[in-house]
Design a protein around this motif. Structure first.
Motif, PDB file in Angstrom:
ATOM      1  N   THR A   1      -2.791   5.734   5.025  1.00  0.00           N
ATOM      2  CA  THR A   1      -3.360   5.535   6.361  1.00  0.00           C
ATOM      3  C   THR A   1      -3.590   4.055   6.642  1.00  0.00           C
ATOM      4  N   PHE A   2      -4.108   3.332   5.659  1.00  0.00           N
ATOM      5  CA  PHE A   2      -4.277   1.887   5.825  1.00  0.00           C
ATOM      6  C   PHE A   2      -2.909   1.197   5.968  1.00  0.00           C
TER       7      PHE A   2
ATOM      8  N   LEU B   1       0.822  -1.204   0.000  1.00  0.00           N
ATOM      9  CA  LEU B   1       0.000   0.000   0.000  1.00  0.00           C
ATOM     10  C   LEU B   1       0.861   1.261   0.000  1.00  0.00           C
TER      11      LEU B   1
ATOM     12  N   THR C   1      -5.021   8.415   1.222  1.00  0.00           N
ATOM     13  CA  THR C   1      -5.832   7.523   2.065  1.00  0.00           C
ATOM     14  C   THR C   1      -5.203   6.144   2.167  1.00  0.00           C
ATOM     15  N   THR C   2      -4.606   5.696   1.093  1.00  0.00           N
ATOM     16  CA  THR C   2      -3.951   4.380   1.104  1.00  0.00           C
ATOM     17  C   THR C   2      -2.844   4.329   2.137  1.00  0.00           C
TER      18      THR C   2
ATOM     19  N   ALA D   1      -1.727   1.521   9.529  1.00  0.00           N
ATOM     20  CA  ALA D   1      -2.409   0.570  10.423  1.00  0.00           C
ATOM     21  C   ALA D   1      -1.774  -0.809  10.335  1.00  0.00           C
TER      22      ALA D   1
END
Length: 528
Positions: free
Chosen positions: A208-209, A181, A205-206, A212
């Motif tokens: 942020t994943f 990602l 946004t990718t 995680a």
């Protein structure tokens, strides 16, 4: 070309591993010499890398190979610090292992896997590309697995290694998907380019994943609650492996967060979750550690607590302090494990232990007040105005440890000499915190970001952390007063079993069926 110099460290260890696998299995004298020589060469290459960093500044070697499979060595304050630490601890462990396992039938293979694990860690800490980092991360875990089952006939060792294997593979999967990602988000596999883009505020946004998933990989690697059980069970492995694991490999989770600090700052919510999980793990493991009768098991719980505190530091954005924590903990824990065999003899050699000062509630209250006054006075001189709220809060948590120390000296039955010694030690600890914090932030400036200004969520985590650690420190200081209460006796039993979290994890992965599986396999083999 000078930035390729650090590669000499893992290459020398890998060559020593090849010599060990090709040499005799029992009492391989030449192999032991080559392994120790490789340790010396790795440390020398790390020292040379430090001189290159000072003289030429941070940088990275040219891409060796073709994209995306190129090999890039990254040289900065983080990689040099870890290179020096890993190579030094590795040399000590190699020298210790050469005599510790003398005469074992598989000593040669053991030294080979030990050198190969060391080579993978040295390769990991200087990785400059995502693919290279992930490959070294997975290879380190697989090589460590071979060391954990060095005694394959020991059921407990195989069971613990199996649990570690399952946990590590989940973490590897999280890291791999997270890196994919990241590469998609920033259209690059070069770590420096990714960190530079994140530092400039580029936050797809990718990404942020990806943060995680990186956090999950770090938590699993650092044996955080509730997947911490494997670290307390891998005691069947030889002591050199325990030292290398607790002083080196276990730090990979924290190193992952530190290396990708700029990316981690893009997700404050995930950092807050890291702080909560790490803080709880630190408090939980510190309490359980006090109830363990075995030296190595107690040290294992100590490692879990220290890793939890390091995760808490990363969650608060104090990445330079987390790096300092890794160095201090590794040096301490390597010595603790390598000298654990003499612990009982050292205690037995004390013919008449001195009197123990038991503080009452009034002494604990005076100690808390005095510790706060010492912290405020020294902090005012050190410059509170220039410190982040996170760093001030971490210092406040240190104050609670200082208060525990002061309470021993302020007890009514404590001799005056003990009072002065604890007061002097408390002042020295507080000064040491501010000096080391300032020095570490200066040395890592440019390599690590400063702690960001806290928002409402961060302030809530800071207040909760200070309150929780203060409450536990107060309970520990007053422990002699309520230790013999019936309720305390029952709590001690539950704590000694880690509140049964490990048993639940065993049930989830089917660990309790492992003895039965081995029993059936043994019966089949006997009939065959």
């Amino acid at each position: 070309m000078i930035y390729i110099l650090p590669l000499m460290a893992p290459v020398s260890a890998a060559l020593a591993a090849m010599a060990a696998f090709c040499g005799p299995a029992q009492r391989p004298r030449a192999t032991l010499f080559i392994a120790q020589l490789a340790g010396v060469l790795a440390l020398s290459a790390s020292i040379a890398a430090a001189f290159v960093l000072v003289s030429h500044g941070p940088g990275q070697g040219r891409c060796l190979g073709s994209a995306p499979f190129c090999l890039v060595t990254r040289l900065d304050a983080i990689s040099v610090t870890m290179l020096l630490l890993v190579s030094f601890v590795g040399l000590v462990v190699l020298r210790y292992a050469s005599t510790y396992l003398d005469g074992e039938p598989r000593q040669g293979a053991f030294m080979g896997w030990l050198c190969l694990t060391l080579a993978c860690v040295l390769f990991l800490v200087q990785s400059g590309a995502l693919l290279q980092f992930a490959g070294a991360w997975i290879a380190t875990s697989l090589c460590l697995h071979r060391l954990l089952i060095y005694y394959p006939d020991r059921l407990q060792a195989r069971r613990a290694a199996r649990k570690k294997f399952i946990t590590a593979r989940i973490g590897d999967g999280a890291l791999a998907f997270g890196f994919i990602l990241l590469a998609i988000a920033y259209q690059s596999g070069d770590i420096e380019q990714i960190l530079s883009a994140a530092r400039e505020g580029n936050a797809p946004t990718t990404a942020t994943f990806a943060v995680a998933l990186i956090a999950v990989a770090a938590l699993l690697k650092s044996a955080q609650f509730p997947t911490h059980g494997w670290l307390t069970e891998v005691m069947e492995t030889p002591t050199p492996v325990s030292a290398l694991l607790h002083a080196g490999v276990i730090n990979a989770g924290g190193f992952l967060l530190i290396r990708f600090a700029d990316v981690m700052l893009l997700a404050p919510g995930i950092l807050a979750a890291l702080a909560l999980i790490g803080g709880f793990t630190a408090l939980f493991a510190a309490l359980v550690m006090l109830t363990q009768p075995a030296v190595k098991t107690s040290l294992a719980w100590s490692t879990i607590a220290q890793m939890g505190f390091m995760i808490l530091e990363c969650g608060l954005g104090l990445f330079p302090l987390a790096l300092l924590h890794i160095v201090a903990h590794s040096l301490y824990k390597a010595h603790a494990f390598l000298s654990s065999g003499d612990a009982v003899e050292r205690v037995a050699s004390i013919a008449r232990p001195g009197p123990v000062a038991i503080p009452d509630s009034a002494a604990v209250g005076r100690a808390m007040l005095l510790a706060i006054l010492i912290y405020v006075a020294i902090g005012a001189v050190a410059g509170f105005a220039h410190k982040s709220p996170q760093a001030i809060a971490l210092g406040a948590i240190l104050v609670f440890g200082v208060a525990y120390l002061l309470a021993q000296g302020l007890a009514d039955q404590a001799p005056r000499a003990l009072t002065w010694r604890t007061a002097a030690a408390s002042v020295a600890a507080t000064i040491g915190y501010f000096v080391l914090q300032t020095l570490t932030e200066h040395l890592t400036r440019g390599a690590l970001p400063p702690a960001p200004p806290p928002g409402p969520l961060e302030w809530a985590v800071i207040v909760l952390a200070v309150f929780s650690f203060g409450t536990v420190a107060l309970a520990q200081a007053l422990f002699p007063l309520w230790a013999y209460h019936p309720a305390a006796a029952g709590l001690r039993v539950h704590l000694s079993n880690g509140l049964y979290a490990n048993a639940v994890f065993d049930r989830l992965i089917g660990g309790w069926t492992w003895p039965r599986m081995n029993e059936k396999a043994a019966i089949k083999e006997e009939h065959a």
